[in-house]
Design a protein around this motif. Structure first.
Motif, PDB file in Angstrom:
ATOM      1  N   ASP A  30       0.723  -1.326  -0.019  1.00 41.21           N
ATOM      2  CA  ASP A  30      -0.023  -0.012   0.130  1.00 41.21           C
ATOM      3  C   ASP A  30       0.906   1.295  -0.136  1.00 41.21           C
ATOM      4  O   ASP A  30       0.478   2.373  -0.488  1.00 41.21           O
ATOM      5  N   LEU A  31       2.173   1.198   0.318  1.00 39.65           N
ATOM      6  CA  LEU A  31       2.903   2.235   0.424  1.00 39.65           C
ATOM      7  C   LEU A  31       4.203   1.890  -0.228  1.00 39.65           C
ATOM      8  O   LEU A  31       4.995   0.949   0.394  1.00 39.65           O
ATOM      9  N   GLY A  32       4.207   2.136  -1.427  1.00 40.40           N
ATOM     10  CA  GLY A  32       5.051   1.374  -2.288  1.00 40.40           C
ATOM     11  C   GLY A  32       6.809   2.055  -2.224  1.00 40.40           C
ATOM     12  O   GLY A  32       6.945   2.709  -1.517  1.00 40.40           O
ATOM     13  N   ALA A  33       7.765   1.236  -2.722  1.00 38.42           N
ATOM     14  CA  ALA A  33       9.251   1.701  -2.600  1.00 38.42           C
ATOM     15  C   ALA A  33       9.328   3.142  -3.022  1.00 38.42           C
ATOM     16  O   ALA A  33       8.482   3.660  -4.061  1.00 38.42           O
ATOM     17  N   ASP A  34      10.119   3.834  -2.359  1.00 41.22           N
ATOM     18  CA  ASP A  34      10.524   5.315  -2.648  1.00 41.22           C
ATOM     19  C   ASP A  34       9.326   6.298  -2.302  1.00 41.22           C
ATOM     20  O   ASP A  34       9.225   7.482  -2.761  1.00 41.22           O
ATOM     21  N   ARG A  35       8.154   5.618  -1.491  1.00 41.09           N
ATOM     22  CA  ARG A  35       7.069   6.295  -1.275  1.00 41.09           C
ATOM     23  C   ARG A  35       7.738   7.458  -0.285  1.00 41.09           C
ATOM     24  O   ARG A  35       8.167   6.810   0.927  1.00 41.09           O
ATOM     25  N   PRO A  36       7.295   8.895  -0.291  1.00 43.02           N
ATOM     26  CA  PRO A  36       7.908   9.700   0.867  1.00 43.02           C
ATOM     27  C   PRO A  36       6.959   9.622   2.004  1.00 43.02           C
ATOM     28  O   PRO A  36       5.719   9.567   1.748  1.00 43.02           O
ATOM     29  N   LEU A  37       7.349   9.561   3.296  1.00 44.60           N
ATOM     30  CA  LEU A  37       6.743   9.503   4.581  1.00 44.60           C
ATOM     31  C   LEU A  37       6.917  10.865   4.935  1.00 44.60           C
ATOM     32  O   LEU A  37       8.060  10.834   5.787  1.00 44.60           O
ATOM     33  N   VAL A  38       5.904  11.742   5.090  1.00 47.38           N
ATOM     34  CA  VAL A  38       6.068  13.066   5.599  1.00 47.38           C
ATOM     35  C   VAL A  38       5.667  13.018   7.101  1.00 47.38           C
ATOM     36  O   VAL A  38       4.140  12.578   7.587  1.00 47.38           O
ATOM     37  N   PRO A  39       6.182  13.004   8.384  1.00 48.02           N
ATOM     38  CA  PRO A  39       5.881  12.978   9.733  1.00 48.02           C
ATOM     39  C   PRO A  39       4.719  13.722  10.074  1.00 48.02           C
ATOM     40  O   PRO A  39       3.929  13.276  10.699  1.00 48.02           O
ATOM     41  N   GLU A  40       4.570  14.873   9.485  1.00 45.24           N
ATOM     42  CA  GLU A  40       3.451  15.718   9.823  1.00 45.24           C
ATOM     43  C   GLU A  40       2.139  15.247   9.349  1.00 45.24           C
ATOM     44  O   GLU A  40       1.113  15.099  10.053  1.00 45.24           O
ATOM     45  N   GLU A  41       2.189  14.611   8.039  1.00 48.00           N
ATOM     46  CA  GLU A  41       1.152  14.069   7.465  1.00 48.00           C
ATOM     47  C   GLU A  41       0.573  12.656   8.228  1.00 48.00           C
ATOM     48  O   GLU A  41      -0.324  12.645   8.236  1.00 48.00           O
ATOM     49  N   ILE A  42       1.559  11.984   8.473  1.00 50.38           N
ATOM     50  CA  ILE A  42       1.305  10.759   9.376  1.00 50.38           C
ATOM     51  C   ILE A  42       0.709  11.193  10.587  1.00 50.38           C
ATOM     52  O   ILE A  42      -0.236  10.481  11.218  1.00 50.38           O
ATOM     53  N   GLY A  43       1.154  12.221  11.220  1.00 45.95           N
ATOM     54  CA  GLY A  43       0.757  12.501  12.487  1.00 45.95           C
ATOM     55  C   GLY A  43      -0.979  13.001  12.410  1.00 45.95           C
ATOM     56  O   GLY A  43      -1.714  12.636  13.522  1.00 45.95           O
ATOM     57  N   GLN A  44      -1.143  13.611  11.414  1.00 46.95           N
ATOM     58  CA  GLN A  44      -2.570  14.221  11.116  1.00 46.95           C
ATOM     59  C   GLN A  44      -3.437  12.984  10.783  1.00 46.95           C
ATOM     60  O   GLN A  44      -4.507  12.899  11.077  1.00 46.95           O
ATOM     61  N   ARG A  45      -2.848  12.183   9.960  1.00 52.13           N
ATOM     62  CA  ARG A  45      -3.705  10.918   9.503  1.00 52.13           C
ATOM     63  C   ARG A  45      -3.985  10.104  10.563  1.00 52.13           C
ATOM     64  O   ARG A  45      -5.230   9.505  10.812  1.00 52.13           O
ATOM     65  N   PHE A  46      -2.968   9.817  11.564  1.00 45.87           N
ATOM     66  CA  PHE A  46      -3.241   8.707  12.434  1.00 45.87           C
ATOM     67  C   PHE A  46      -3.639   9.572  13.904  1.00 45.87           C
ATOM     68  O   PHE A  46      -3.738   8.540  14.928  1.00 45.87           O
ATOM     69  N   GLU A  47      -3.684  10.680  13.931  1.00 46.78           N
ATOM     70  CA  GLU A  47      -4.031  11.559  14.996  1.00 46.78           C
ATOM     71  C   GLU A  47      -2.968  11.202  16.477  1.00 46.78           C
ATOM     72  O   GLU A  47      -3.515  10.671  17.351  1.00 46.78           O
ATOM     73  N   VAL A  48      -1.494  11.200  16.202  1.00 47.21           N
ATOM     74  CA  VAL A  48      -0.763  10.925  17.128  1.00 47.21           C
ATOM     75  C   VAL A  48       0.337  12.090  16.889  1.00 47.21           C
ATOM     76  O   VAL A  48       0.319  13.044  16.039  1.00 47.21           O
ATOM     77  N   SER A  49       1.069  12.111  18.213  1.00 45.74           N
ATOM     78  CA  SER A  49       1.998  13.221  18.443  1.00 45.74           C
ATOM     79  C   SER A  49       3.267  13.032  17.432  1.00 45.74           C
ATOM     80  O   SER A  49       3.418  12.156  16.905  1.00 45.74           O
ATOM     81  N   ARG A  50       4.015  14.032  17.341  1.00 50.23           N
ATOM     82  CA  ARG A  50       5.157  13.942  16.659  1.00 50.23           C
ATOM     83  C   ARG A  50       6.257  12.898  17.328  1.00 50.23           C
ATOM     84  O   ARG A  50       6.955  12.311  16.320  1.00 50.23           O
ATOM     85  N   THR A  51       5.944  12.809  18.664  1.00 52.29           N
ATOM     86  CA  THR A  51       6.906  12.030  19.218  1.00 52.29           C
ATOM     87  C   THR A  51       6.632  10.493  18.791  1.00 52.29           C
ATOM     88  O   THR A  51       7.781   9.804  18.439  1.00 52.29           O
TER      89      THR A  51
END
Length: 295
Positions: free
Chosen positions: A81-102
């Motif tokens: 679902d997340l293919g090779a070379d896919r960028p993972l932006v911490p801010e986007e992950i935090g917003q999507r999963f509703e978790v803190s930066r830490t």
């Protein structure tokens, strides 16, 4: 029934019902029904993913949001679902999963240690190709076993076990440790009682303990280092998704033969009994990796 068998079976039933039980048997890996496993959601989903995953892997047990995020992202990467070379932006992950930066930062560090992602200055964090993954990591083994690569994972695990465990059985028989032999006998007894009562959780825990003890008894620290592979293989067994066999009388009988061979110091017999057990569990592997000829 021995006190150990009674305690182990009681604990397993308590754990299966969600209640705390005596002892520390929750450290043993065990299988959970594949039907409880929630399907992976798309990366672009608008709802929070955490707390919605029905089946958590070993990385996430008892570790709260951090472990759950490792589990969810790991599954998404391994499934493609997340293919090779896919960028993972911490801010986007935090917003999507509703978790803190830490939480995001620590989760990505775990995934980086497993070879699933890489983080570089001025480039950011990206998904790495399969060739870079640590395919011997127990979590990655589990994620592959419940994803699109499940058939390949099952075959590869069976072939690897065929290489590791017969040798471990031969070496363990040569060491003659009575404490290990007694414990192996206890595990066979527990498996037999669990089979009779239809208690798959207890059977799986005793099975995992049997194989872990045998590899440790081999006295080879490099083999011992690979014991996590066998534990992971047993952890994902017994599920319709992997196609592995359910507990059976034949399996219990072969475990008993291995224990008897070890008690007798019969190195060749222990190795042969282990090969026969693996054929019972994975009948297709002998056609791919035939047993060596006896001289």
């Amino acid at each position: 029934m021995s006190t150990l068998a009674h305690t182990m079976m009681t604990t397993a039933r308590s754990a299966d019902s969600g209640l705390a039980g005596p002892g520390d048997l929750d450290r043993y890996p065990y299988s959970e029904p594949a039907g409880d496993r929630a399907p992976l959601r798309s990366w672009g989903g608008s709802e929070s993913e955490l707390g919605r995953t029905g089946r958590r892997g070993s990385a996430s047990r008892g570790r709260g949001l951090h472990g759950q995020l490792v589990q969810q992202l790991g599954q998404m990467i391994v499934s493609g679902d997340l293919g090779a070379d896919r960028p993972l932006v911490p801010e986007e992950i935090g917003q999507r999963f509703e978790v803190s930066r830490t939480v995001v930062r620590e989760s990505l560090r775990v995934l980086e240690a497993k070879g699933l992602v890489s983080a570089r200055p001025n480039v950011g964090t990206r998904v790495r190709p399969v060739s870079d993954w640590n395919l011997l990591d127990p979590d990655i083994i589990e994620w592959r076993a419940f994803g699109p690569q499940r058939d390949d994972q099952r075959r590869e695990l069976a072939e690897l076990r065929w290489t590791i465990e017969p040798l471990a059985a031969r070496l363990a028989a040569g060491h003659g440790r009575e404490d290990v032999q007694q414990r192996l006998g206890d595990m066979v007894e527990i498996m037999g009682h669990a089979l009779g009562q239809g208690d798959g959780v207890t059977f799986s825990r005793a099975d995992a303990e049997f194989h872990a003890l045998l590899i440790q008894a081999a006295g080879n620290r490099m083999l011992d280092h690979l014991s996590g592979i066998v534990s992971a293989a047993l952890h994902v067994s017994g599920s319709p998704v992997t196609g592995c066999d359910r507990p059976s009388e034949a399996s219990v009988g072969q475990h008993a033969r291995i224990a008897d061979a070890l008690a007798a110091g019969d190195e060749a017999g222990a190795e042969s009994a282990m090969r026969q057990l693996l054929v019972v569990v994975h009948p297709e592997v002998e056609r791919v990796v035939p047993a060596p000829r006896e001289h």
